[in-house]
Design a protein around this motif. Structure first.
Motif, PDB file in Angstrom:
ATOM      1  N   PRO A   1       0.827  -1.217   0.000  1.00 12.41           N
ATOM      2  CA  PRO A   1       0.000   0.000   0.000  1.00 12.41           C
ATOM      3  C   PRO A   1       0.854   1.257   0.000  1.00 12.41           C
ATOM      4  CG  PRO A   1       0.152  -0.855   2.223  1.00 12.41           C
ATOM      5  CD  PRO A   1       0.962  -1.800   1.342  1.00 12.41           C
ATOM      6  N   GLU A   2       0.213   2.356  -0.365  1.00 15.53           N
ATOM      7  CA  GLU A   2       0.854   3.674  -0.280  1.00 15.53           C
ATOM      8  C   GLU A   2       0.180   4.454   0.841  1.00 15.53           C
ATOM      9  OE1 GLU A   2       0.870   5.797  -3.908  1.00 15.53           O
ATOM     10  OE2 GLU A   2       2.168   4.375  -4.963  1.00 15.53           O
ATOM     11  N   LEU A   3       0.971   4.914   1.789  1.00 17.71           N
ATOM     12  CA  LEU A   3       0.459   5.645   2.948  1.00 17.71           C
ATOM     13  C   LEU A   3       0.685   7.140   2.752  1.00 17.71           C
ATOM     14  CD1 LEU A   3       1.664   3.396   5.905  1.00 17.71           C
ATOM     15  CD2 LEU A   3      -0.653   3.616   5.011  1.00 17.71           C
ATOM     16  N   ALA A   4      -0.351   7.912   3.007  1.00 14.05           N
ATOM     17  CA  ALA A   4      -0.267   9.375   2.900  1.00 14.05           C
ATOM     18  C   ALA A   4      -0.161   9.978   4.293  1.00 14.05           C
ATOM     19  CB  ALA A   4      -1.490   9.928   2.166  1.00 14.05           C
ATOM     20  N   ASP A   5       0.623  11.036   4.409  1.00 15.34           N
ATOM     21  CA  ASP A   5       0.756  11.727   5.700  1.00 15.34           C
ATOM     22  C   ASP A   5      -0.501  12.510   6.046  1.00 15.34           C
ATOM     23  OD1 ASP A   5       3.370  10.900   6.381  1.00 15.34           O
ATOM     24  OD2 ASP A   5       4.191  12.326   4.943  1.00 15.34           O
ATOM     25  N   ALA A   6      -1.128  13.109   5.037  1.00 17.07           N
ATOM     26  CA  ALA A   6      -2.292  13.955   5.284  1.00 17.07           C
ATOM     27  C   ALA A   6      -3.475  13.113   5.727  1.00 17.07           C
ATOM     28  CB  ALA A   6      -2.651  14.742   4.029  1.00 17.07           C
ATOM     29  N   ALA A   7      -4.103  13.524   6.816  1.00 14.25           N
ATOM     30  CA  ALA A   7      -5.266  12.784   7.301  1.00 14.25           C
ATOM     31  C   ALA A   7      -6.425  12.854   6.331  1.00 14.25           C
ATOM     32  CB  ALA A   7      -5.685  13.334   8.672  1.00 14.25           C
ATOM     33  N   GLU A   8      -6.479  13.911   5.502  1.00 14.06           N
ATOM     34  CA  GLU A   8      -7.589  14.079   4.562  1.00 14.06           C
ATOM     35  C   GLU A   8      -7.395  13.294   3.272  1.00 14.06           C
ATOM     36  OE1 GLU A   8      -5.922  16.507   5.952  1.00 14.06           O
ATOM     37  OE2 GLU A   8      -7.359  17.179   7.474  1.00 14.06           O
ATOM     38  N   ALA A   9      -6.322  12.539   3.171  1.00 20.27           N
ATOM     39  CA  ALA A   9      -6.057  11.783   1.945  1.00 20.27           C
ATOM     40  C   ALA A   9      -7.183  10.785   1.689  1.00 20.27           C
ATOM     41  CB  ALA A   9      -4.720  11.058   2.052  1.00 20.27           C
ATOM     42  N   PRO A  10      -7.443  10.454   0.430  1.00 20.82           N
ATOM     43  CA  PRO A  10      -8.546   9.533   0.118  1.00 20.82           C
ATOM     44  C   PRO A  10      -8.206   8.086   0.455  1.00 20.82           C
ATOM     45  CG  PRO A  10      -7.391  10.140  -1.883  1.00 20.82           C
ATOM     46  CD  PRO A  10      -6.779  10.963  -0.789  1.00 20.82           C
ATOM     47  N   PHE A  11      -9.245   7.289   0.629  1.00 19.66           N
ATOM     48  CA  PHE A  11      -9.123   5.842   0.739  1.00 19.66           C
ATOM     49  C   PHE A  11      -9.443   5.248  -0.632  1.00 19.66           C
ATOM     50  CE2 PHE A  11      -9.683   7.071   5.077  1.00 19.66           C
ATOM     51  CZ  PHE A  11      -9.109   6.088   5.862  1.00 19.66           C
ATOM     52  N   ASP A  12      -8.527   4.465  -1.164  1.00 25.67           N
ATOM     53  CA  ASP A  12      -8.747   3.823  -2.465  1.00 25.67           C
ATOM     54  C   ASP A  12      -8.264   2.379  -2.360  1.00 25.67           C
ATOM     55  OD1 ASP A  12      -9.255   3.187  -5.051  1.00 25.67           O
ATOM     56  OD2 ASP A  12      -7.719   4.466  -5.944  1.00 25.67           O
ATOM     57  N   LEU A  13      -9.176   1.492  -2.051  1.00 25.50           N
ATOM     58  CA  LEU A  13      -8.870   0.069  -1.871  1.00 25.50           C
ATOM     59  C   LEU A  13      -9.744  -0.713  -2.839  1.00 25.50           C
ATOM     60  CD1 LEU A  13      -8.938   0.030   2.032  1.00 25.50           C
ATOM     61  CD2 LEU A  13      -6.927   0.256   0.592  1.00 25.50           C
ATOM     62  N   GLN A  14      -9.141  -1.208  -3.905  1.00 26.77           N
ATOM     63  CA  GLN A  14      -9.878  -1.941  -4.918  1.00 26.77           C
ATOM     64  C   GLN A  14      -9.777  -3.443  -4.663  1.00 26.77           C
ATOM     65  OE1 GLN A  14     -11.783  -0.373  -7.202  1.00 26.77           O
ATOM     66  NE2 GLN A  14     -11.106   1.557  -6.260  1.00 26.77           N
ATOM     67  N   ASP A  15     -10.937  -4.102  -4.673  1.00 25.87           N
ATOM     68  CA  ASP A  15     -11.009  -5.565  -4.510  1.00 25.87           C
ATOM     69  C   ASP A  15     -10.329  -6.003  -3.220  1.00 25.87           C
ATOM     70  OD1 ASP A  15     -12.337  -5.781  -6.946  1.00 25.87           O
ATOM     71  OD2 ASP A  15     -10.477  -5.954  -8.059  1.00 25.87           O
ATOM     72  N   LEU A  16     -10.695  -5.351  -2.133  1.00 26.11           N
ATOM     73  CA  LEU A  16     -10.147  -5.700  -0.822  1.00 26.11           C
ATOM     74  C   LEU A  16     -10.812  -6.974  -0.317  1.00 26.11           C
ATOM     75  CD1 LEU A  16      -8.544  -5.068   1.805  1.00 26.11           C
ATOM     76  CD2 LEU A  16     -10.482  -3.635   2.494  1.00 26.11           C
ATOM     77  N   ARG A  17      -9.987  -7.928   0.135  1.00 26.70           N
ATOM     78  CA  ARG A  17     -10.502  -9.182   0.679  1.00 26.70           C
ATOM     79  C   ARG A  17     -10.123  -9.301   2.150  1.00 26.70           C
ATOM     80  NH1 ARG A  17      -7.426 -12.835  -3.430  1.00 26.70           N
ATOM     81  NH2 ARG A  17      -6.000 -11.084  -3.120  1.00 26.70           N
ATOM     82  N   HIS A  18     -11.048  -9.826   2.944  1.00 29.24           N
ATOM     83  CA  HIS A  18     -10.807  -9.986   4.372  1.00 29.24           C
ATOM     84  C   HIS A  18      -9.696 -11.008   4.570  1.00 29.24           C
ATOM     85  CE1 HIS A  18     -11.406 -10.788   8.609  1.00 29.24           C
ATOM     86  NE2 HIS A  18     -12.287  -9.811   8.680  1.00 29.24           N
ATOM     87  N   PRO A  19      -8.572 -10.639   5.229  1.00 33.53           N
ATOM     88  CA  PRO A  19      -7.431 -11.570   5.321  1.00 33.53           C
ATOM     89  C   PRO A  19      -7.742 -12.842   6.093  1.00 33.53           C
ATOM     90  CG  PRO A  19      -7.088  -9.623   6.689  1.00 33.53           C
ATOM     91  CD  PRO A  19      -8.291  -9.334   5.867  1.00 33.53           C
ATOM     92  N   LEU A  20      -8.599 -12.751   7.126  1.00 33.56           N
ATOM     93  CA  LEU A  20      -8.913 -13.955   7.896  1.00 33.56           C
ATOM     94  C   LEU A  20      -9.809 -14.903   7.104  1.00 33.56           C
ATOM     95  CD1 LEU A  20      -9.474 -12.397  11.428  1.00 33.56           C
ATOM     96  CD2 LEU A  20      -7.382 -13.300  10.424  1.00 33.56           C
ATOM     97  N   LEU A  21     -10.753 -14.346   6.343  1.00 32.40           N
ATOM     98  CA  LEU A  21     -11.568 -15.193   5.476  1.00 32.40           C
ATOM     99  C   LEU A  21     -10.718 -15.788   4.353  1.00 32.40           C
ATOM    100  CD1 LEU A  21     -14.847 -13.079   5.152  1.00 32.40           C
ATOM    101  CD2 LEU A  21     -14.359 -14.984   6.693  1.00 32.40           C
ATOM    102  N   LEU A  22      -9.755 -15.018   3.879  1.00 34.99           N
ATOM    103  CA  LEU A  22      -8.854 -15.536   2.847  1.00 34.99           C
ATOM    104  C   LEU A  22      -8.007 -16.682   3.405  1.00 34.99           C
ATOM    105  CD1 LEU A  22      -8.269 -14.875  -0.093  1.00 34.99           C
ATOM    106  CD2 LEU A  22      -6.432 -13.379   0.653  1.00 34.99           C
ATOM    107  N   TRP A  23      -7.625 -16.577   4.671  1.00 33.27           N
ATOM    108  CA  TRP A  23      -6.887 -17.667   5.319  1.00 33.27           C
ATOM    109  C   TRP A  23      -7.766 -18.926   5.369  1.00 33.27           C
ATOM    110  CZ3 TRP A  23      -1.968 -18.071   7.531  1.00 33.27           C
ATOM    111  CH2 TRP A  23      -1.754 -19.185   8.340  1.00 33.27           C
ATOM    112  N   GLN A  24      -9.033 -18.763   5.742  1.00 36.90           N
ATOM    113  CA  GLN A  24      -9.941 -19.916   5.780  1.00 36.90           C
ATOM    114  C   GLN A  24     -10.106 -20.533   4.400  1.00 36.90           C
ATOM    115  OE1 GLN A  24     -13.639 -18.684   7.514  1.00 36.90           O
ATOM    116  NE2 GLN A  24     -12.837 -18.601   9.596  1.00 36.90           N
TER     117      GLN A  24
END
Length: 809
Positions: free
Chosen positions: A294-317
């Motif tokens: 991921p790319e982390l932004a310093d500014a708190a107002e930066a946008p969230f852009d997460l495409q096709d995010l999968r739950h890691p615990l469900l992915l483990w299952q």
């Protein structure tokens, strides 16, 4: 209340310890496993970026080395070093493990050291002190298993020789007694009791074998006696063993003191090795998940852009326990948004979406890669606070509503407390079923006030709810947005997919009908919705969903039609080019034929001239014959001139076109005229010839020098018929958005071209800001496409300068 308490409670609610345990399974040492199970969260964005860089560098190195980067030989030397630093004496096994750890650290430093490729981890291992002299000393003094070697001390070596001789002598005496006293013994084996050798003697014959009794059997039939013949020798051996232990202890004390002198450097070595082990575990865990950095932004107002995010615990299952396939969700939150209300039916995936987002923020902060596609971007979240699940407690006499309120109160206190670390970062608040557990009207009012309050204090609040009142907040406050989990009306089952911009329906009656609840009861319940207006709201939402589906189908039809039209255009263009080539070849053939005719004419002229000058056989002709021959030659030349005179060539003189005021020749009249006006885009002209004013086609004139005008260029424009005779979508959706961040220019061009061919309206191209090279390259390429009308920066809510909107004809 301490803010750390609610933050720790949030980690428990998000099942962060379970994820840490999964990560620990990829660590190579016991210390690394303990570190991963604790999985501390950095206090600043800079520390998180350093951890991400370590993960990236070791992931690449692990793939380059055959068999992967190995931590074999690395042990947990922390307790041993701490004991030696306090003046204690470590055991031989611990000291030998320290020696192997020093050798392994030296090997790792050689493998990692590459400043150009791995600047962060190279700097990490650059100052390591691997103490080769201490390692050699430990290996010289200790043998396998941690036993003190004979060579470590001359007195010890001499003592062990004496001890070995005494033990051999005692063994021989005992063997002799076994042979002589076989009739007195229950067994012909030399046993051991209390560290002394004994013989199993029959109880009735004990008096016949003098010695010291050490034990007897449970039945009393056997007595274990150390014979008198070896008692003195056994005492001497015991004394020698005591001296051996003292000499071994002296060697271990000396080695421990040497370790204690290097305690500070060894502690740094231990912490560095643990950090490398944890980074390698993060890299391998991320690779196993198929995650990306991921790319982390310093500014708190930066946008969230997460495409096709999968739950890691469900992915483990899914991967480890053969569970169901994980349905990804996409989260795209613009900088100005502060609250997202997720609505929809129960069991539709709302809570999973909350946990996925919370775990993604924590994983990025901890230096872990995210199970997403593309390049996930989000602000560094210094606080992740959550109220998820049922907080009913009979012991504390708390109802569900009371439990939620107590936790929300702690969340608000934590938001008002000073931020941890040098940089507080963004605050992410996750609320599940906000306002539930009490009267619906009061719960909706409380939830509305709470979300408006959080919009002022938290960077992003994501709340799940069934209250219809919260769905309307978006239309009164631009900081609010709606989202919903999709629901299949045919199967009455959730699809677990997140839809942005459209509120969801709870579908409680539909689900109850599918589960077999009485139909009359359901009809009565439906009739109760109408007076409250909820039925109308659900109808509006259903209409929005159907309209979105129709727009998607129309866009697909338009894309198919556009593709067929482009194929036809390419075929027509190919045929036109073929005809142009054939015409050029025919013109070349005519030119060559003309040249041959001219050469023949010139040859004929020379032959006639020779006949005029000379008679047949060198005899001169009479004047009458000369005159007749001259007339014949003139007629032949004139005939050749007329026959082979080049016809006016229909050439395009560099795209020559007459302009108003130019003088041209009207072919039908054979006279010059003045151009007064161009009609029909230059295909016709109004001219004045003397007092005559007339309109002639472009083909009916020529220049005064004989040049022929070129017809205006026919611009072939392919325009796809829009389905339903309506414009394409003018808002950004997943279907008309393409993310090319991280790609090269030619790769981005291919991705954008594919999206443009299937588009029925504007296309949003997310290229980021960065150095601007990708944006400039795409803009220059788009300017060359004939079907692109214009390109502009997106609205600020859609990415601003980091996103371009491409409008097509």
């Amino acid at each position: 209340m301490n803010p750390a308490a609610i933050e720790q409670e949030t980690l428990e609610l998000l099942e962060w310890p379970r994820l840490a345990a999964h990560l620990a399974g990829f660590a190579g040492t016991a210390a690394g496993q303990r570190h991963c199970r604790a999985l501390p969260l950095p206090a600043s964005a800079a520390q998180s970026r350093t951890l991400l860089a370590e993960t990236t560098e070791l992931l690449a190195l692990d793939g380059l080395i055959e068999g992967g980067l190995s931590l074999q030989g690395v042990a947990d030397i922390g307790p041993c070093v701490a004991l030696c630093a306090k003046g204690g004496v470590a055991c031989g096994e611990a000291l030998l493990e320290l020696a192997t750890t020093l050798a392994a650290a030296r090997r790792l430093r050689r493998q990692i050291d590459e400043p150009a490729l791995r600047p962060v981890t190279t700097a990490l291992v650059a100052e390591l002190r691997t103490l080769p002299e201490l390692e050699q000393r430990l290996r010289f003094c200790l043998e396998e298993g941690g036993r003190v070697a004979d060579r470590s001390s001359a007195p010890l070596e001499a003592l062990r020789r004496q001890l070995q001789a005494a033990r051999g002598e005692r063994r021989e005496r005992l063997q002799e007694l076994l042979r002589r006293s076989a009739a007195l013994l229950q067994d012909n084996v030399i046993a051991e009791r209390n560290g002394r050798p004994v013989l199993a003697v029959k109880a009735g014959a004990a008096a016949q074998l003098p010695g010291q009794v050490h034990d007897s059997s449970a039945s009393g039939q056997t007595v274990f006696i150390e014979p008198q013949a070896v008692l003195a020798l056994g005492n001497r051996i015991r004394d020698l063993e005591g001296q051996e232990r003292e000499l071994e202890q002296a060697v271990l004390r000396e080695l421990s003191a040497a370790v204690g002198e290097q305690a500070s450097g060894l502690e740094v070595l231990q912490s560095t090795l643990v950090r490398l082990d944890a980074a390698l575990a993060r890299a391998r865990y991320g690779a196993w998940l198929g995650a990306v950095r991921p790319e982390l932004a310093d500014a708190a107002e930066a946008p969230f852009d997460l495409q096709d995010l999968r739950h890691p615990l469900l992915l483990w299952q899914q991967k480890r326990e053969a569970g169901q396939a994980v349905v990804p969700v996409s989260v795209s939150v613009a900088p100005e948004l502060r609250v997202v209300a997720i609505t929809g039916p129960n069991t539709g995936g709302k809570t999973v979406t909350l946990k996925s987002l919370g775990l993604a923020a924590l994983m990025a902060r901890a230096g872990l890669f995210l199970p997403c596609s593309g390049t996930p971007r989000l602000p560094w979240c210094g606080r992740v606070l959550a109220d998820i699940g049922d907080e009913q407690s009979l012991q504390q006499n708390l109802s569900t509503f009371s439990g939620h309120i107590r936790r929300i109160a702690r969340i608000l206190e934590a938001l008002n407390a000073p931020a941890p670390g040098a940089a507080g970062g963004a605050s992410l608040v996750l609320l599940d079923e906000v306002g539930a557990g009490t009267d619906p009207a009061e719960g909706a009012a409380l939830a509305t006030a709470l979300l408006q309050h959080l919009a002022e204090r938290a960077r992003l609040t994501v709340a799940t709810t069934h209250f219809g009142e919260l769905k309307a907040l978006k239309y009164a406050d631009p900081r609010f947005e709606n989202a919903s989990v999709a629901f299949d009306e045919q199967t009455l089952a959730p699809t677990y997919r997140l839809q942005w911009g459209i509120p969801g329906r709870s579908n409680a009656l539909a689900i109850a009908r599918r589960l077999g609840l009485d139909g009359a009861l359901l009809e009565q319940a439906a009739s109760q919705l109408a007076p409250r207006g909820e039925g109308d709201v659900n109808q509006v939402i259903a209409g929005l969903e159907q309209q979105r589906l129709r727009q998607q189908e129309a866009a697909e039809e338009a894309a198919a039609l556009l593709a067929r039209t482009e194929l036809l255009h390419e075929e027509l263009l190919s045929r036109w080019q073929q005809q142009q080539q054939q015409g050029a070849e025919l013109q070349e053939q005519r030119r060559q034929q003309l040249e041959r005719s001219i050469r023949q004419g010139q040859h004929e002229v020379r032959r006639i001239i020779r006949r005029l000058r000379q008679g047949d056989g060198g005899q001169r002709l009479d004047p009458a014959a000369l005159g007749e021959t001259a007339r014949q030659a003139g007629r032949r030349l004139k005939h050749l001139e007329q026959e082979h005179r080049p016809r006016p060539e229909r050439r395009q003189h560099g795209g020559w076109m007459p302009a108003v005021g130019d003088r041209v020749r009207v072919l039908s009249l054979g006279k010059a005229a003045e151009v007064l006006e161009l009609v029909d885009h230059g295909r016709e002209l109004t001219v004045r010839c003397g007092v005559l004013r007339l309109t002639v086609p472009l083909e009916g004139i020529e220049g005064l020098q004989g040049e022929k005008p070129s017809p205006p260029e026919v611009k072939v424009q392919v325009k796809g018929r829009r389905a339903l005779a309506g414009p394409g979508p003018q808002v950004r959706t997943e279907g008309n958005t393409v993310d090319v961040r991280g790609l090269r220019v030619h790769e981005a061009e291919a991705a954008v071209e594919e999206k443009l061919r299937a588009a029925s309206g504007p296309v949003w191209v997310i290229h980021g800001i960065g150095t601007g090279r990708l944006k400039r390259g795409l803009r220059a390429w788009l300017d060359t496409l004939p079907y692109v009308q214009r390109v502009s920066d997106a609205e600020r809510s859609d990415g601003g300068a980091g996103c371009s909107v491409v409008y097509i004809h």
